[in-house]
Design an enzyme around this catalytic site. Structure first.
Site, short mmCIF file in Angstrom:
data_model
loop_
_atom_site.label_atom_id
_atom_site.label_comp_id
_atom_site.label_asym_id
_atom_site.label_seq_id
_atom_site.Cartn_x
_atom_site.Cartn_y
_atom_site.Cartn_z
N GLU A 464 0.81 -1.22 0.00
CA GLU A 464 0.00 0.00 0.00
C GLU A 464 0.85 1.28 0.00
OE1 GLU A 464 -4.10 -1.58 2.00
OE2 GLU A 464 -2.54 -0.94 3.37
N GLU A 531 -4.30 -9.94 -0.60
CA GLU A 531 -5.23 -9.99 0.53
C GLU A 531 -6.64 -10.24 0.01
OE1 GLU A 531 -5.04 -6.59 3.17
OE2 GLU A 531 -2.85 -6.53 3.04
#
Length: 1021
Positions: A464, A531
């Site tokens: 991220e 994820e």
């Protein structure tokens, strides 16, 4: 010894200084004094290893300016200081602030700081001091100090002399301290800053902690020690023959004679050679090797070879032995599919944090071993080191037990960008090249440590952190240094300009239909998600939809689930009871609440039902029934490298939940093949006799492994032999006359040994149910359309969106109440308008039979304009003594409309208390699906039995939904005042796509604009 220079402000203002005097990163090369010891590859057994773990003197301050200035000097008195255990996050010893944040930097709202500067006012700082006697066998050797993990920046002094500085919290920092040492007593001092300039790159979703949290040790080496080695090899196109080279790096410019020996997994020597002493001016050497058809490494068959490197004296005596473990495997991307040894990988993955409820980031080795064994037992085959390198011991365990590892660089900068952002802007590192060197250093720290690890199948650039030129540089680093492994990164999904840095399409939390859409749009890369399926509390719905996609579409190759364990930390209630805390529980102003708790395990490592659900979803064998009469089943071997002759089949037939026939069968099925076998020649049961027959088949291991015993169950499949399920209908039984009495406020129905009372005037509800003078209801049975909100419910706003249903049944408007006495029963009908807008209309019809059986039928008209129903059924409050459950339905764990994985029908027993899962935040749990019948009884077997014409959902807990919702931690729950039984047609699915907006998929929801009909029976026992 040259004096080192530093300003002691490197931590605060200069990101381009991230180390001083730190050694170059390398693989573990702690030497051994013999070949036999080296073959065991346990560095703590080395005669040249000396642990500095233990109690250190410690002084903690919250502002760096308050830290002592001369404490590192010899003679400085630290006797009044506290002692702290090393390794340990200092917050877990009671110092400083425990703070959990997701994307926000922990210093926000306290100090105005902009990148790249670190906070100065509140920045916890720890001063550490220890002393040690230099071991005699270290004298005359080079001595290296290894600090395996320090959060997040530290200065080092040895015997009063400045010896170095380092950042990068999660990889080793090593210093050659030989010139600083003296014979006898020595002093080591560290000043540790919790935050530094590099902390802008460490904005991971986690608890923000500080201190020395991994091992600290010394090791002694010869001046010409092998400080690093790299095993490069290739497999031929048939994945059989190996040709490779061992590349060596020595401390000295002149290397000694060196022997390479390679031992097979069974300890047999399979290769040896030796190179002579080398000339001056070159620290490097190469030793080629070749192996004929070695055993290959995979997560299923993690065959490890041991490499031993022996340096020798001129006389041929062994000076040192260095060792490690390697595995032979080939990784390839061909036609948008990722392969290992020629077989398509499916990542059945799990993300995890390195966190311990009691020790913070200092995770004990025993916990690592327990974790990997439990993961393997759950059929998990892959781990992502989210979001930083884990301790080296974990990587070794992944090699040994078999895991496909996404090895992640210590990088996340989520707090510097936003999800809808299009341009790089002020994103860090982005295009800010001031971060390039430090991040390339972090890449090197990860790569050099783990380069020989066969379990590493991806180099992950971080988490991220959007896109930018710095990430492009990181990508180039890995491709230039290791073309054999692909890179892996999600952030460029938001910044497609830099999509080239990842060799996989990698988007978090895509819905199943979005993954399917990817396959239809000319995919250019294999898809593996870093994820998916977030797991807070009661969750993990619809995981089977994802698995079906991974099994069906070649480009869709799996994902890493979030996550393995709740990251709760130990705290104490006002009365002294320990509990698992989440964000805000320590009084911190800035926090992200319970978002740290989204694991399959509780913080104390206790299982939740999600463990068995994942085990079934990640199973390696599929079985379906082909022909009931012969017990013919089709078996699909999903293993890549394992023949099913290593497993057996154990089957049983259940007649109405009770075993009536059983047997065993053998399989011999190559990987990725389908085959059929007959379990019997002649059916052992007559499936037409009106009873329900279910076939349960278990796949069991024949051999003991390092994570399981003989008989270990890989998976369980259950199939119906006479579908559909035969309804349990009840015929009225004449058991004496039924007496009916209507008073002003009540209706009484009495039989031979029972009495039933309805609140006829106001509520129209079943108010009393007595048998032989004993009351079975503590309160009226009422319709119920609510459940205690789960974490996912709260994340998607169910408590707001569906709020009318929480109160709709608390005070319904009774529009009519009628009864009819029939020949063999009494019919009672109650009609309601619910306080919703528009008004939902409910009709409940009770049929009381002569043997005390009550049929309850709901007709529920839900008009358009109302939200979907969280639950649809009735709730009863029984005595808390009625706490024993027995049922014929799905078990042993709880299950939901969209999460039945890991359950199968049978007759099960449990207690009401056990059905309540001690999630970090109390919530809906304990539900049972596909219920044929269920009893709730006391110690004398008195209670109620429930069943229906169709399958039911029933949940029996020691708390009501209101009581559960009122408690934000388990210790705040009241003493149980009853057993709360909810008999439902359904409650909506629990969902699992994500926990901040994702809702249960449409097939598992109960929308408005429909009329729902549902019926069940109940009878006093």
């Amino acid at each position: 010894m040259n004096k080192l220079n530093c300003t002691f402000s490197e931590w605060q203002q200069n990101p381009e200084v991230y180390q001083i005097n730190r050694m170059d990163a390398h693989t573990v090369t702690v030497p051994y004094d013999s070949e036999e010891t080296a073959k065991r590859y346990i560095i703590k057994d080395s005669a040249y290893y000396y642990s500095l773990n233990g109690n250190w003197k410690f002084l903690h301050v919250t502002c760096p300016k308050e830290a002592p200035q001369e404490f590192y000097q010899e003679g400085y008195d630290v006797s009044a200081w506290d002692e702290i255990e090393v390794p340990l996050s200092w917050q877990m010893a009671g110092y400083g602030r425990k703070q959990y944040t997701n994307t926000a930097y922990p210093w926000e709202q306290e100090e105005e700081v902009m990148p790249p500067f670190a906070p100065q006012n509140y920045n916890e700082t720890g001063s550490y001091v220890t002393e040690f006697e230099l071991p005699e066998n270290f004298i005359g050797k080079q001595v290296i100090l290894s600090l395996q993990g320090v959060e997040s920046a530290f200065y080092l002094w040895v015997n009063g002399e400045f010896a170095g500085y380092a950042e990068d919290t999660y990889t080793p920092s090593e210093f050659n301290i030989t010139d600083y040492l003296k014979n006898g007593r020595n002093k080591i001092a560290l000043r540790v800053h919790q935050w530094c300039t590099g902390s802008w790159l460490e904005d991971q979703d986690m608890w923000r902690l500080g201190g020395i949290f991994r091992d600290v040790y010394l090791y002694a080496v010869e001046p010409d020690h092998i400080i690093d080695y790299r095993i490069d090899y290739d497999l031929d196109p048939g994945y059989r023959e190996v040709e490779g080279v061992c590349r060596l790096t020595y401390l000295s410019q002149q290397h000694p004679a060196t022997a390479l020996r390679i031992f097979a997994p069974d300890g047999v020597l399979v290769f040896e050679t030796e190179i002579p002493k080398g000339g001056s001016g070159n620290k490097n050497a190469e030793i080629p090797f070749a192996l004929a058809d070695p055993l290959k490494w995979s997560a299923e068959k993690p065959h490890l070879y041991t490499v031993v490197l022996l340096t020798k004296t001129a006389e041929g005596r062994v000076k040192e032995a260095v060792s490690g473990r390697i595995g032979f495997r080939k990784l390839e991307i061909k036609d948008n599919v990722y392969y290992i040894n020629g077989r398509r990988i499916i990542i059945k993955g799990m993300c995890k944090h390195e966190i311990d409820m009691h020790r913070g980031r200092a995770v004990p080795y025993e916990r690592l071993v327990s974790d990997i064994k439990r993961m393997k037992a759950c059929n998990i085959n892959a781990v992502r080191t989210s979001h930083y390198p884990y301790q080296k011991e974990w990587q070794d365990l992944c090699d040994e037990y078999g895991m496909y590892v996404a090895d992640e660089v210590n990088l996340e900068s989520h707090g510097t960008w936003f999800n809808d952002q299009k341009e790089i802007g002020i994103t860090q590192p982005g295009n800010e090249m001031i971060w390039e060197d430090v991040l390339l250093d972090r890449c090197a720290n990860l790569f050099e440590r783990d380069k020989n690890s066969p379990s590493v199948v991806f180099w992950s650039l971080g988490n991220e952190s959007f896109g930018g030129e710095v990430l492009a540089s990181m990508y180039r680093y890995f491709k230039e240094n290791d073309p054999t492994r692909p890179t892996f990164y999600e952030g460029t999904f938001h910044c497609r300009e830099y999509d080239f840095v990842t060799e996989f399409e990698n988007q978090m939390y895509m819905r199943p239909w979005e993954m399917l859409e990817y396959t239809k749009n000319d995919p250019k890369k294999p898809f593996i998600s870093c994820e998916y399926e977030v797991c807070p509390g009661t969750s993990l719905g619809n995981i089977d939809e994802y698995i079906d996609l991974f099994d069906t579409y070649p480009e869709l190759q799996g994902a890493y689930m979030w996550s393995w364990r709740d990251s709760g930390l130990l705290n104490y209630a006002p009365d002294g009871r320990p509990y698992a805390a989440y964000g805000g529980d320590f009084g911190e102003r800035l926090h992200d609440d319970i978002f740290c708790c989204n694991g399959m395990l509780l913080p104390d490592s206790s299982d939740t039902p999600k463990v068995l659900a994942v085990k079934h979803a990640y199973r390696n064998v599929n079985i379906r029934l082909v022909h009931a009469a012969t017990g013919r089943i089709e078996i699909y071997n999903k293993f890549l490298f394992t023949n099913l002759n290593e497993y057996g089949l154990v089957w049983e037939i259940l007649r109405d939940g009770v075993t009536c026939a059983q047997g065993e069968a053998c399989m011999d099925l190559e990987p990725l093949k389908k085959g059929r076998i007959n379990l019997w020649k002649t059916s052992p049961v007559d499936v037409t006799d009106g009873h329900e027959y279910l076939l349960t088949v278990s796949v069991t291991a024949k051999k003991k492994t390092n994570f399981s015993d003989i008989g270990f169950i890989d998976c369980v499949h259950q199939m119906s032999l006479n579908h559909p399920y035969p309804a349990y209908t009840v015929s009225a039984k004449k058991s004496g006359e039924l007496k009916v009495t209507r008073t002003f406020g009540s209706l009484f129905v009495e039989g031979k040994d029972f009495k039933i009372v309805f609140a006829a005037r106001v509520w129209g509800t079943l108010a009393s149910y007595q048998k032989n003078g004993m009351e079975y209801l503590q309160k009226d049975m009422k319709p119920n359309f609510w459940r205690a909100m789960t974490d996912i419910d709260l994340g998607n706003g169910t408590q707001i969106r569906c709020a009318p249903w929480k109160y709709a049944a608390k005070k319904p408007v009774l529009t009519s109440f009628e009864f009819v006495r029939d020949e063999d029963r009494v019919l009672v009908t109650a009609c309601y308008d619910l306080l919703t807008d528009p008004a939902a209309k409910l009709i409940t019809i009770y049929s009381i039979l002569g043997d005390s059986t009550i049929s309850v039928e709901m007709n529920f008209e839900v008009p358009e304009g109302l939200p979907e129903l969280p639950s649809l059924g009735y709730m009863l409050q029984l005595s808390p003594n009625m706490n024993r459950l027995e049922w014929y339905g799905n078990g042993p764990i709880d299950s939901y409309w969209d999460r039945k994985d890991g359950t199968y029908a049978g007759i099960w027993k449990d207690t009401v208390e056990n059905r309540f899962i001690q999630y970090v935040r109390p919530q809906e749990c304990g539900n049972i699906t596909d219920v044929r019948w269920l009893t709730v009884t006391d110690g004398e077997q008195k209670g109620l039995k429930f069943w229906g014409r169709d399958l039911l959902e029933i949940c029996a807990l020691p708390y009501s939904p209101d009581q559960i919702e009122a408690a934000d931690h388990p210790y705040k729950l009241p003493e149980p005042d009853g057993t709360y039984v909810r008999v439902n047609w359904h409650q909506m699915g629990v969902g699992g796509d994500d926990s901040w907006g994702g809702i249960a998929h449409d097939p598992y929801r109960m929308p408005a604009g429909k009329t729902y009909r549902f019926q069940f029976y109940m009878k006093a026992l």
